[in-house]
Design a protein around this motif. Sequence first.
Motif, PDB file in Angstrom:
ATOM      1  N   LEU A 121      12.984  10.887   3.784  1.00 58.20           N
ATOM      2  CA  LEU A 121      11.918  10.126   2.274  1.00 58.20           C
ATOM      3  C   LEU A 121      13.364  10.131   1.955  1.00 58.20           C
ATOM      4  N   ALA A 122      14.033   9.172   0.863  1.00 61.16           N
ATOM      5  CA  ALA A 122      15.078   9.524   0.274  1.00 61.16           C
ATOM      6  C   ALA A 122      15.254  10.712  -0.860  1.00 61.16           C
ATOM      7  N   TYR A 123      14.141  10.658  -1.212  1.00 53.32           N
ATOM      8  CA  TYR A 123      14.338  12.220  -2.029  1.00 53.32           C
ATOM      9  C   TYR A 123      12.891  12.975  -2.190  1.00 53.32           C
ATOM     10  N   ALA A 124      12.448  14.128  -2.790  1.00 56.04           N
ATOM     11  CA  ALA A 124      11.432  15.156  -1.757  1.00 56.04           C
ATOM     12  C   ALA A 124       9.809  14.453  -2.774  1.00 56.04           C
ATOM     13  N   MET A 125       9.574  14.587  -2.347  1.00 61.52           N
ATOM     14  CA  MET A 125       8.202  14.457  -2.988  1.00 61.52           C
ATOM     15  C   MET A 125       6.825  15.362  -1.883  1.00 61.52           C
ATOM     16  N   ASP A 126       5.659  15.043  -2.927  1.00 59.91           N
ATOM     17  CA  ASP A 126       4.674  15.430  -1.664  1.00 59.91           C
ATOM     18  C   ASP A 126       4.714  14.315  -0.761  1.00 59.91           C
ATOM     19  N   THR A 127       4.645  14.851   0.541  1.00 56.49           N
ATOM     20  CA  THR A 127       3.792  13.741   1.712  1.00 56.49           C
ATOM     21  C   THR A 127       2.503  14.119   2.032  1.00 56.49           C
ATOM     22  N   LEU A 128       1.809  14.393   1.353  1.00 55.79           N
ATOM     23  CA  LEU A 128       0.595  13.965   1.575  1.00 55.79           C
ATOM     24  C   LEU A 128      -0.313  13.174   0.830  1.00 55.79           C
ATOM     25  N   THR A 129       0.066  12.739  -0.519  1.00 56.69           N
ATOM     26  CA  THR A 129      -0.862  11.442  -1.086  1.00 56.69           C
ATOM     27  C   THR A 129       0.431  11.593  -2.260  1.00 56.69           C
ATOM     28  N   MET A 130       1.875  11.021  -1.614  1.00 51.88           N
ATOM     29  CA  MET A 130       2.687  10.317  -2.214  1.00 51.88           C
ATOM     30  C   MET A 130       2.457   9.654  -3.310  1.00 51.88           C
ATOM     31  N   PRO A 131       3.167   9.865  -4.270  1.00 48.84           N
ATOM     32  CA  PRO A 131       3.607   9.460  -5.515  1.00 48.84           C
ATOM     33  C   PRO A 131       4.483   8.120  -6.026  1.00 48.84           C
ATOM     34  N   VAL A 132       3.412   7.081  -4.613  1.00 46.41           N
ATOM     35  CA  VAL A 132       4.749   5.393  -4.477  1.00 46.41           C
ATOM     36  C   VAL A 132       3.424   4.803  -4.304  1.00 46.41           C
ATOM     37  N   SER A 133       3.441   3.354  -4.541  1.00 44.04           N
ATOM     38  CA  SER A 133       2.422   2.533  -4.435  1.00 44.04           C
ATOM     39  C   SER A 133       3.696   0.784  -4.382  1.00 44.04           C
ATOM     40  N   TRP A 134       2.821   0.149  -3.702  1.00 41.72           N
ATOM     41  CA  TRP A 134       3.454  -0.441  -3.030  1.00 41.72           C
ATOM     42  C   TRP A 134       2.017  -1.961  -3.176  1.00 41.72           C
ATOM     43  N   GLU A 135       2.571  -3.299  -4.326  1.00 44.75           N
ATOM     44  CA  GLU A 135       1.021  -3.345  -5.088  1.00 44.75           C
ATOM     45  C   GLU A 135      -0.355  -2.819  -5.270  1.00 44.75           C
ATOM     46  N   ASP A 136      -1.372  -3.107  -4.835  1.00 49.83           N
ATOM     47  CA  ASP A 136      -2.614  -2.489  -4.452  1.00 49.83           C
ATOM     48  C   ASP A 136      -3.045  -1.604  -3.671  1.00 49.83           C
ATOM     49  N   LEU A 137      -2.111  -0.785  -2.861  1.00 52.25           N
ATOM     50  CA  LEU A 137      -2.364   0.332  -1.266  1.00 52.25           C
ATOM     51  C   LEU A 137      -2.681   1.024  -2.372  1.00 52.25           C
ATOM     52  N   PRO A 138      -3.118   2.104  -1.498  1.00 54.26           N
ATOM     53  CA  PRO A 138      -3.574   3.259  -2.425  1.00 54.26           C
ATOM     54  C   PRO A 138      -1.913   4.383  -2.057  1.00 54.26           C
ATOM     55  N   ALA A 139      -2.165   5.308  -2.144  1.00 55.06           N
ATOM     56  CA  ALA A 139      -1.349   6.507  -2.288  1.00 55.06           C
ATOM     57  C   ALA A 139      -1.400   6.726  -0.453  1.00 55.06           C
ATOM     58  N   PRO A 140       0.098   6.650   0.195  1.00 52.58           N
ATOM     59  CA  PRO A 140      -0.333   6.731   1.242  1.00 52.58           C
ATOM     60  C   PRO A 140       0.928   8.445   1.422  1.00 52.58           C
ATOM     61  N   VAL A 141       0.673   8.772   3.049  1.00 55.17           N
ATOM     62  CA  VAL A 141       1.067  10.174   3.929  1.00 55.17           C
ATOM     63  C   VAL A 141       2.626   9.699   4.315  1.00 55.17           C
ATOM     64  N   ALA A 142       2.902  10.477   5.157  1.00 58.02           N
ATOM     65  CA  ALA A 142       3.924  10.409   5.869  1.00 58.02           C
ATOM     66  C   ALA A 142       4.149  11.118   6.548  1.00 58.02           C
ATOM     67  N   VAL A 143       4.636  11.258   8.252  1.00 54.13           N
ATOM     68  CA  VAL A 143       4.553  11.974   9.405  1.00 54.13           C
ATOM     69  C   VAL A 143       5.352  11.230   9.831  1.00 54.13           C
ATOM     70  N   ASN A 144       6.466  12.307  10.481  1.00 54.30           N
ATOM     71  CA  ASN A 144       7.246  12.223  11.597  1.00 54.30           C
ATOM     72  C   ASN A 144       6.775  12.757  12.484  1.00 54.30           C
ATOM     73  N   VAL A 145       6.826  11.629  14.127  1.00 58.04           N
ATOM     74  CA  VAL A 145       6.500  12.401  15.175  1.00 58.04           C
ATOM     75  C   VAL A 145       7.284  11.741  15.662  1.00 58.04           C
ATOM     76  N   GLY A 146       8.709  12.505  15.695  1.00 60.42           N
ATOM     77  CA  GLY A 146       9.677  11.830  16.246  1.00 60.42           C
ATOM     78  C   GLY A 146      10.320  10.260  15.844  1.00 60.42           C
ATOM     79  N   ASN A 147       9.236   9.757  15.075  1.00 59.88           N
ATOM     80  CA  ASN A 147       9.837   8.396  14.536  1.00 59.88           C
ATOM     81  C   ASN A 147       9.165   8.365  12.889  1.00 59.88           C
ATOM     82  N   PRO A 148       9.418   7.923  12.477  1.00 63.95           N
ATOM     83  CA  PRO A 148       8.942   7.808  11.178  1.00 63.95           C
ATOM     84  C   PRO A 148       7.225   7.293  10.943  1.00 63.95           C
ATOM     85  N   HIS A 149       7.108   7.244  10.439  1.00 67.14           N
ATOM     86  CA  HIS A 149       5.476   6.211   9.479  1.00 67.14           C
ATOM     87  C   HIS A 149       4.722   6.787   8.392  1.00 67.14           C
ATOM     88  N   VAL A 150       4.438   5.369   7.536  1.00 64.30           N
ATOM     89  CA  VAL A 150       3.840   6.092   6.633  1.00 64.30           C
ATOM     90  C   VAL A 150       2.240   5.375   6.926  1.00 64.30           C
TER      91      VAL A 150
END
Length: 266
Positions: A121-150
């Motif tokens: 991610l571009a800056y520090a944040m909690d990856t279990l409940t990311m404090p970001v939103s896009w339109e009416d989507l809920p707060a997501p999770v971020a995980v890397n399993v060799g490649n990046p996923h939200v």
Amino acid sequence: MGRFSKMHGLGNDFVVIDARESTLDMTEARAMAIADRHAGIGCDQLILIGNSDRADVSMRIFNSDGSEVEACGNATRCVPLFVGRDVLIETKAGLLDAKAVDGGASVDMGQPRLEWDAIPLAYAMDTLTMPVSWEDLPAPVAVNVGNPHVIFFLDDLDGVNFDRLGPLIEHDPLFPARVNVNFAQIAGNNHIRLVVWERGAGLTRACGTGACATAVAAVRRKLASGPTTVSLPGGDLVIDWTPGGHIMMTGPATHVFDGEADWARF
Ligand SMILES: N[C@H](CCC[C@H](N)C(=O)O)C(=O)O
């Protein structure tokens, strides 16, 4: 002339080239041309199987937009079928152990990375409940399993505009390496329905690393525990992960046909 195999994992399709004996120079432009479904052979990802001094084989992965990436779960399950035996595979994401099982393979995908800077991610944040939103989507999770996923957990996937939200989030500056966008719905006990907009490939019929990342996110959010069935448009994968352990992914791998191509023409 060069030989290739057309293969897929739940409809996520690949052109697989044995580069162990050839000196094929793969560029982003050539990968994109081969992956083109109208002017080329056509695939979601191009896979080069090569030699390795650390494992049985190496695997390079190119998305249909030409970008070379670290991991591809569905293609990893195809390698034992392509090589004809169980294999240790060297990838940009590390060494992966892939064993053939009837109709497919079981792969140790390693440990997920959960820290913000490992996603990245571009800056520090909690990856279990990311404090970001896009339109009416809920707060997501971020995980890397060799490649990046939200991963977004939604009450219902029907009616979600994947073609609009996918690229909007894939290219958001929060993700300096872009990101694979997972839309998930809890479908029952240890059962998740998943649609993935893939970085560099768009909507695919299945995404193995997406299934792994989503199962990890569900366990972290206490929405699942133990072996979890992930139902993608192309079919089901079983993902098993407990915190602190490795991710085990099991599912089908299919060989469709072999062909020949003059790589100099791409
Ligand atoms: N689009 C992914 C690579 C392919 C992953 C997917 N096909 C899978 O089965 O994991 C990325 O850019 O990280």
